[in-house]
Design a protein around this motif. Structure first.
Motif, PDB file in Angstrom:
ATOM      1  N   UNK A 246       0.822  -1.221   0.000  1.00  0.00           N
ATOM      2  CA  UNK A 246       0.000   0.000   0.000  1.00  0.00           C
ATOM      3  C   UNK A 246       0.852   1.265   0.000  1.00  0.00           C
ATOM      4  N   UNK A 247       2.181   1.108  -0.194  1.00  0.00           N
ATOM      5  CA  UNK A 247       3.039   2.299  -0.263  1.00  0.00           C
ATOM      6  C   UNK A 247       3.092   2.792  -1.706  1.00  0.00           C
ATOM      7  N   UNK A 248       4.152   3.533  -2.034  1.00  0.00           N
ATOM      8  CA  UNK A 248       4.181   4.162  -3.353  1.00  0.00           C
ATOM      9  C   UNK A 248       5.070   3.440  -4.350  1.00  0.00           C
ATOM     10  N   UNK A 249       5.573   2.254  -3.975  1.00  0.00           N
ATOM     11  CA  UNK A 249       6.482   1.548  -4.877  1.00  0.00           C
ATOM     12  C   UNK A 249       5.763   1.001  -6.102  1.00  0.00           C
ATOM     13  N   UNK A 267      -9.810   6.533   3.102  1.00  0.00           N
ATOM     14  CA  UNK A 267      -8.568   7.298   3.324  1.00  0.00           C
ATOM     15  C   UNK A 267      -7.362   6.452   2.990  1.00  0.00           C
ATOM     16  N   UNK A 268      -6.284   7.137   2.734  1.00  0.00           N
ATOM     17  CA  UNK A 268      -4.968   6.518   2.547  1.00  0.00           C
ATOM     18  C   UNK A 268      -3.964   7.439   3.205  1.00  0.00           C
ATOM     19  N   UNK A 269      -3.302   6.944   4.224  1.00  0.00           N
ATOM     20  CA  UNK A 269      -2.306   7.751   4.913  1.00  0.00           C
ATOM     21  C   UNK A 269      -2.873   8.347   6.183  1.00  0.00           C
ATOM     22  N   UNK A 270      -2.250   8.024   7.296  1.00  0.00           N
ATOM     23  CA  UNK A 270      -2.635   8.553   8.602  1.00  0.00           C
ATOM     24  C   UNK A 270      -1.365   9.063   9.274  1.00  0.00           C
ATOM     25  N   UNK A 277       1.266   4.595   5.695  1.00  0.00           N
ATOM     26  CA  UNK A 277       0.507   4.423   4.441  1.00  0.00           C
ATOM     27  C   UNK A 277      -0.741   3.545   4.556  1.00  0.00           C
ATOM     28  N   UNK A 278      -1.274   3.348   5.741  1.00  0.00           N
ATOM     29  CA  UNK A 278      -2.462   2.490   5.899  1.00  0.00           C
ATOM     30  C   UNK A 278      -3.603   3.023   5.018  1.00  0.00           C
ATOM     31  N   UNK A 279      -4.328   2.088   4.411  1.00  0.00           N
ATOM     32  CA  UNK A 279      -5.486   2.495   3.607  1.00  0.00           C
ATOM     33  C   UNK A 279      -6.748   1.875   4.200  1.00  0.00           C
ATOM     34  N   UNK A 280      -7.859   2.548   3.948  1.00  0.00           N
ATOM     35  CA  UNK A 280      -9.146   2.048   4.421  1.00  0.00           C
ATOM     36  C   UNK A 280     -10.212   2.387   3.390  1.00  0.00           C
ATOM     37  N   UNK A 289      -9.180  -2.983   4.939  1.00  0.00           N
ATOM     38  CA  UNK A 289      -8.009  -2.338   5.528  1.00  0.00           C
ATOM     39  C   UNK A 289      -6.756  -2.784   4.787  1.00  0.00           C
ATOM     40  N   UNK A 290      -5.916  -1.837   4.402  1.00  0.00           N
ATOM     41  CA  UNK A 290      -4.621  -2.158   3.812  1.00  0.00           C
ATOM     42  C   UNK A 290      -3.525  -1.765   4.793  1.00  0.00           C
ATOM     43  N   UNK A 291      -2.945  -2.768   5.437  1.00  0.00           N
ATOM     44  CA  UNK A 291      -1.889  -2.478   6.411  1.00  0.00           C
ATOM     45  C   UNK A 291      -0.536  -2.488   5.701  1.00  0.00           C
ATOM     46  N   UNK A 292       0.327  -1.534   5.997  1.00  0.00           N
ATOM     47  CA  UNK A 292       1.674  -1.564   5.430  1.00  0.00           C
ATOM     48  C   UNK A 292       2.398  -2.826   5.895  1.00  0.00           C
ATOM     49  N   UNK A 293       3.276  -3.343   5.037  1.00  0.00           N
ATOM     50  CA  UNK A 293       3.842  -4.665   5.276  1.00  0.00           C
ATOM     51  C   UNK A 293       4.870  -4.772   6.373  1.00  0.00           C
TER      52      UNK A 293
END
Ligand code: AMP
Ligand code: MG
Length: 397
Positions: A246-249, A267-270, A277-280, A289-293
């Motif tokens: 969920x990052x920018x790579x 949202x994306x980014x808290x 970079x968490x997304x929801x 939910x997209x949790x950063x790895x």
């Protein structure tokens, strides 16, 4: 990501988008960790009869001290044969029904039991060692409120009040999937560039505590088709939690594929560290939910954000993280832009909870995190939090 959402605003959006799951009837014995949706009322007075708090002799308080004939003896689970005749005593066990007429229990510690008589050596006051009928709760009164998370205390109260079944929210079905072509399972041999996959089991461990029924999907490699297939399958659950990507790579495909599959991103980014970079997002009623790895990012994301979503789906009164208070044993530098969740160990010496920050706070340092049993919430700001200050923490155990 210049204007990042605050942690509180992100949590509010999650709660706002959570639509209540249907409810169902659950046996009390199976209801641990579930959220009650209708108030549970006592089916009887509790205690159901005036009962003795001690082993001893039921008497009229005015007759003690003194030597009294023993009229009868009442064991727990039996009814007295009748009222207590004036000027006598009745043997009674803890939990036994106090006969009408008696207004106190003289405990065995202050008597000599002479079989046909009892010598009571000390005065007793009216009401002493008697648990009045309905003193805990009265029939029809609420024992546990709607919205309560059922823990051991609530389960015990429900069972004692004669309640066999309760109306709870359905347990949220959560699918957890991990993305990353570098990820291998424990037991496999690592080739160059590969690491062991850790987030699925860890996230599942967090979410099981919030009443979820968790299904783990196989690891998803970093290609479009694999993402599409796995995410579409995962979207059949009440909640989909992904880790990684969920990052920018250029290999971060999760958000794009989710959008293509009809997920609308909330949202994306808290403004949080770790886990920025968490997304929801949502698709229909499914929370996504997209949790950063990075493993510590996934841990914090599951603990703070996904758990809140799970509780909100179940109609919990307390959906937001519930913090404890402790004292930090060292200074903590604050991040001016982001709230931080700092791993710490609770020290049990003395009356206060003292939180010792563990060494190794980077978001990939999951092995160091094993020394932690709490995360301290460090609100963003310019000054440092000085040793000895009160801080909020979430327990990891
Ligand atoms: P990503 O969020 O996909 O950019 O991943 C960030 C870092 O976390 C990378 O070093 C990944 O190798 C690592 N990582 C991603 N997913 C996992 C996982 N499931 N288990 C362990 N490490 C992971
Ligand atoms: Mg990745």
């Amino acid at each position: 990501m210049s204007e990042l959402l605050s942690v509180d605003d992100a949590l509010a959006r999650i709660v706002e988008h959570a639509q209540l799951l249907p409810d169902e009837t659950v046996r009390v014995a199976d209801a641990s960790g579930r959220v009650l949706r209708e108030p549970a009322r006592a089916s009887v007075d509790l205690p159901p009869f005036p009962s003795s708090a001690m082993d001893g002799f039921a008497v009229r308080a005015a007759d003690a001290p003194g030597r009294l004939p023993v009229s009868f003896r009442v064991a727990a689970g039996t009814a007295p044969p009748g009222p207590l005749p004036a000027g006598t005593a009745a043997g009674i066990s803890t939990g036994g029904t106090v006969p009408d007429g008696a207004d106190a229990v003289a405990p065995v510690e202050i008597v000599d039991d002479e079989e046909t008589h009892v010598a009571i050596h000390e005065a007793v006051s009216p009401g002493q060692h008697i648990r009045p009928r309905g003193g805990d709760v009265r029939e029809g009164e609420i024992v546990v409120e709607a919205g309560a998370l059922l823990g051991p205390a609530q389960i015990g109260a429900l069972a004692a009040a004669g309640i066999a079944d309760v109306v709870c929210s359905a347990a949220p079905r959560v699918t957890v999937l991990a993305t990353g072509s570098e990820l291998r399972a424990a037991g496999e041999t690592l080739a160059a560039g590969q690491i062991y996959e850790s987030n699925r089991a860890m996230v599942a461990a967090v979410l099981a505590r919030a009443g979820a029924v968790v299904a783990l999907m196989p690891v998803v490699p970093d290609d479009d088709e694999a993402h599409r297939e796995a995410i579409e399958r995962g979207l059949g659950a009440d909640v989909l939690v992904t880790s990684g990507g969920v990052s920018m790579g250029e290999h971060d495909l999760v958000r794009r594929v989710e959008t293509e599959l009809g997920v609308s991103e909330v949202f994306w980014g808290v403004a949080v560290k770790p886990g920025k970079p968490i997304s929801f997002g949502v698709r229909d009623r499914t929370l996504v939910f997209g949790l950063p790895g990075n493993p510590v990012s996934s841990l914090v994301g599951a603990l703070v954000f996904v758990q809140t979503g799970l509780r909100a789906l179940q109609g919990a009164t307390h959906a937001l993280p519930r913090y404890g208070l402790g004292l930090t044993s060292s200074d903590i530098r604050r991040n001016p832009h982001r709230d931080e969740f700092v791993r710490a160990r609770r020290e049990d010496s003395g009356p206060d909870v003292v939180l010792q920050v563990i060494s190794g706070q980077e978001s990939h340092m999951i092995a160091r995190t094993a020394a932690a049993d709490a995360v301290i919430h460090v609100p963003r700001g310019d000054d440092a939090i000085v040793a000895g200050s009160v801080v909020r923490f979430l327990a990891l155990d």
